[in-house]
Design a protein around this motif. Structure first.
Motif, mmCIF file in Angstrom:
data_model
loop_
_atom_site.group_PDB
_atom_site.id
_atom_site.type_symbol
_atom_site.label_atom_id
_atom_site.label_comp_id
_atom_site.label_asym_id
_atom_site.label_seq_id
_atom_site.Cartn_x
_atom_site.Cartn_y
_atom_site.Cartn_z
ATOM 1 N N ALA A 8 7.063 -10.020 0.048
ATOM 2 C CA ALA A 8 7.429 -8.706 0.408
ATOM 3 C C ALA A 8 7.558 -8.009 -1.009
ATOM 4 N N LEU A 9 6.812 -7.065 -1.370
ATOM 5 C CA LEU A 9 6.549 -6.168 -2.726
ATOM 6 C C LEU A 9 7.393 -5.035 -2.566
ATOM 7 N N ASP A 10 7.715 -4.470 -3.810
ATOM 8 C CA ASP A 10 8.484 -3.116 -3.852
ATOM 9 C C ASP A 10 7.633 -2.117 -2.942
ATOM 10 N N GLY A 11 8.390 -1.757 -1.887
ATOM 11 C CA GLY A 11 7.541 -0.340 -1.202
ATOM 12 C C GLY A 11 6.738 -0.969 -0.066
ATOM 13 N N VAL A 12 7.354 -2.289 0.360
ATOM 14 C CA VAL A 12 6.550 -2.853 1.520
ATOM 15 C C VAL A 12 6.571 -1.959 2.643
ATOM 16 N N TYR A 13 5.522 -2.152 3.439
ATOM 17 C CA TYR A 13 5.525 -1.350 4.812
ATOM 18 C C TYR A 13 6.308 -2.181 5.857
ATOM 19 N N PRO A 14 7.357 -1.759 6.655
ATOM 20 C CA PRO A 14 8.110 -2.266 7.220
ATOM 21 C C PRO A 14 7.429 -2.999 8.635
ATOM 22 N N PHE A 15 6.454 -2.357 9.282
ATOM 23 C CA PHE A 15 5.554 -3.006 10.380
ATOM 24 C C PHE A 15 4.921 -4.159 10.044
ATOM 25 N N VAL A 67 0.977 -14.671 2.918
ATOM 26 C CA VAL A 67 0.794 -13.365 3.433
ATOM 27 C C VAL A 67 1.381 -12.272 2.759
ATOM 28 N N ILE A 68 0.426 -11.353 2.088
ATOM 29 C CA ILE A 68 1.145 -10.055 1.366
ATOM 30 C C ILE A 68 0.728 -8.949 2.226
ATOM 31 N N PRO A 69 1.776 -8.239 2.635
ATOM 32 C CA PRO A 69 1.642 -7.153 3.363
ATOM 33 C C PRO A 69 1.403 -5.837 2.726
ATOM 34 N N PRO A 70 1.191 -4.802 3.053
ATOM 35 C CA PRO A 70 0.788 -3.575 2.242
ATOM 36 C C PRO A 70 2.083 -3.114 1.688
ATOM 37 N N TYR A 71 1.821 -2.262 0.551
ATOM 38 C CA TYR A 71 3.207 -1.718 -0.032
ATOM 39 C C TYR A 71 2.683 -0.350 -0.725
ATOM 40 N N SER A 72 3.576 0.639 -1.064
ATOM 41 C CA SER A 72 3.174 1.850 -1.052
ATOM 42 C C SER A 72 2.442 2.185 -2.581
ATOM 43 N N SER A 73 3.011 1.271 -3.343
ATOM 44 C CA SER A 73 2.481 1.699 -4.910
ATOM 45 C C SER A 73 1.149 0.912 -5.265
ATOM 46 N N ALA A 74 0.502 0.294 -4.188
ATOM 47 C CA ALA A 74 -0.707 -0.708 -4.464
ATOM 48 C C ALA A 74 -1.896 -0.060 -5.195
ATOM 49 N N PRO A 75 -2.248 1.364 -4.815
ATOM 50 C CA PRO A 75 -3.406 1.896 -5.333
ATOM 51 C C PRO A 75 -3.273 2.439 -6.768
ATOM 52 N N ASP A 76 -1.936 2.235 -7.371
ATOM 53 C CA ASP A 76 -1.690 2.963 -8.570
ATOM 54 C C ASP A 76 -2.357 2.350 -9.649
ATOM 55 N N THR A 77 -2.459 0.910 -9.917
ATOM 56 C CA THR A 77 -3.164 0.389 -10.995
ATOM 57 C C THR A 77 -3.876 -0.771 -10.698
ATOM 58 N N PRO A 78 -4.787 -1.272 -11.577
ATOM 59 C CA PRO A 78 -5.590 -2.468 -11.334
ATOM 60 C C PRO A 78 -4.902 -3.584 -12.133
ATOM 61 N N GLU A 79 -3.828 -3.369 -12.923
ATOM 62 C CA GLU A 79 -2.917 -4.577 -13.198
ATOM 63 C C GLU A 79 -1.940 -4.765 -12.444
ATOM 64 N N LEU A 80 -1.484 -6.221 -12.609
ATOM 65 C CA LEU A 80 -0.588 -6.950 -11.657
ATOM 66 C C LEU A 80 0.761 -6.633 -12.708
ATOM 67 N N PRO A 81 1.839 -6.331 -12.216
ATOM 68 C CA PRO A 81 3.113 -6.378 -12.859
ATOM 69 C C PRO A 81 3.371 -7.704 -13.056
ATOM 70 N N ALA A 82 4.019 -8.217 -14.209
ATOM 71 C CA ALA A 82 4.366 -9.332 -14.974
ATOM 72 C C ALA A 82 5.140 -10.210 -13.708
ATOM 73 N N PRO A 83 6.212 -9.634 -13.020
ATOM 74 C CA PRO A 83 6.780 -10.612 -12.035
ATOM 75 C C PRO A 83 5.964 -10.798 -11.052
ATOM 76 N N VAL A 84 5.142 -9.827 -10.560
ATOM 77 C CA VAL A 84 4.222 -10.341 -9.403
ATOM 78 C C VAL A 84 3.039 -11.245 -9.835
ATOM 79 N N ALA A 85 2.635 -11.412 -11.032
ATOM 80 C CA ALA A 85 1.599 -12.265 -11.716
ATOM 81 C C ALA A 85 2.236 -13.713 -11.621
ATOM 82 N N ASP A 86 3.534 -13.676 -11.932
ATOM 83 C CA ASP A 86 4.304 -14.964 -12.282
ATOM 84 C C ASP A 86 4.590 -15.443 -10.907
#
Length: 321
Positions: A8-15, A67-86
């Protein structure tokens, strides 16, 4: 026990966050489903609430499927935040990774989709291509299975891809049981269109659902478009148009898909000869069944049966009828 870990990433869609637990959780003796975040802390959703989780990224190190569900900030940048990459770096090399909707942006940013076919929600196709030109994006399908990496479109296609994995792991009978519990169609082809222009007929007009149910009980018969239209009490042109509006494909293609699906069930659950199965599902001959199965799923009936049987556990094989 196959372990499914939902990230679950920040801004995850609950459904969509709840889909893996709902689908895999029904087959509770076959899958364990757990949820984690990149830091073990509560995560905001795209709605007006935050969720608590019991696990941090270490859960990913023991995953068989992620499984990686959708989250609201996904289309903002082509770079992974460091915590997500880790966190992603903890996933074992042999694990499957599945994205739902904008979760594909995470997989693409991690380089997991370079040179591969993939999909995401059709409304975000232009943005996805701008950020990840090396991905062979197809925004017109429900999901894409690359074996170790799967991507799916928005919302309900997350159910489709999870059911697809249950069927792939344990066969049609288990997947159909799960689908019935979820009250969803047991099988939608990954290549089916994401967006149907007129998915719901006008209230005053007759639909084709009753005729589809009728046809499913008669797959062994040589059904024609005329037979279907007559049952629906429509002209050929009206029936074909309304069928495509409701289902997203032609009656002929739909019939082939249903026959292939039924053939797969029989290949998994019985020792019937291929020729007999071909007759029972309406293909007439083993050659015709081979041709259609190869076109739809890329393998012959016997190869499918051999692969499925080899993947089953001794206990499952012993219960085979």
């Amino acid at each position: 026990m196959h372990r499914v870990v939902v990230l679950a990433l920040d801004g995850v869609y609950p459904f969509e966050l709840g889909i893996p637990q709902r689908v895999f959780g029904i087959a509770h003796d076959l899958y364990e489903v757990v949820t984690c975040t990149v830091d073990g802390r509560p995560v905001r959703t795209s709605a007006d609430f935050t969720i608590m989780v019991d696990r941090g990224p270490e859960a990913l190190a023991e995953a068989d499927t992620v499984v990686i569900p959708p989250y609201s900030s996904a289309p903002d940048t082509p770079e992974l935040p460091a915590p997500v990459a880790d966190a992603l770096a903890l996933i074992p090399a042999g694990a499957r990774i599945v994205s739902i909707c904008t979760g594909a942006f995470t997989l693409a940013a991690a380089g997991l989709l370079d040179g591969r076919p993939a999909t995401t929600h059709w409304t975000l196709a232009r943005r996805f291509r701008e950020l990840f030109p090396r991905v062979a994006l197809d925004p017109n399908v429900l999901f894409v299975d690359n074996g170790d990496v799967l991507t799916s479109a928005g919302a309900a296609s997350g159910v489709d891809v999870c059911l697809h994995l249950v069927r792939k792991d344990h066969g049609s009978q288990v997947a159909n049981h799960v689908a019935r519990k979820c009250v969803v169609p047991p099988w939608r082809d990954g290549g089916q269109a994401q967006y149907i222009e007129q998915p719901v007929p006008e209230p005053s007009s007759a639909g084709t659902a009753a005729t589809r149910e009728w046809a499913l009980t008669r797959l062994d018969e040589p059904l024609t478009l005329t037979d279907l239209a007559r049952h629906a009490r429509m002209s050929l042109r009206t029936f074909a148009r309304r069928f495509r509006d409701e289902v997203g494909m032609s009656p002929g293609r739909w019939l082939i898909q249903q026959r292939v699906a039924r053939a797969r069930e029989l290949l998994e659950s019985s020792d019937l000869p291929v020729e007999v199965i071909a007759g029972r599902v309406g293909f007439g001959t083993a050659a015709s069944l081979r041709q259609h199965m190869h076109a739809v799923i890329g393998v012959s009936p016997q190869s499918y049966r051999n692969t499925f049987q080899a993947a089953r556990s001794p206990a499952q094989a012993g219960s085979r009828s």
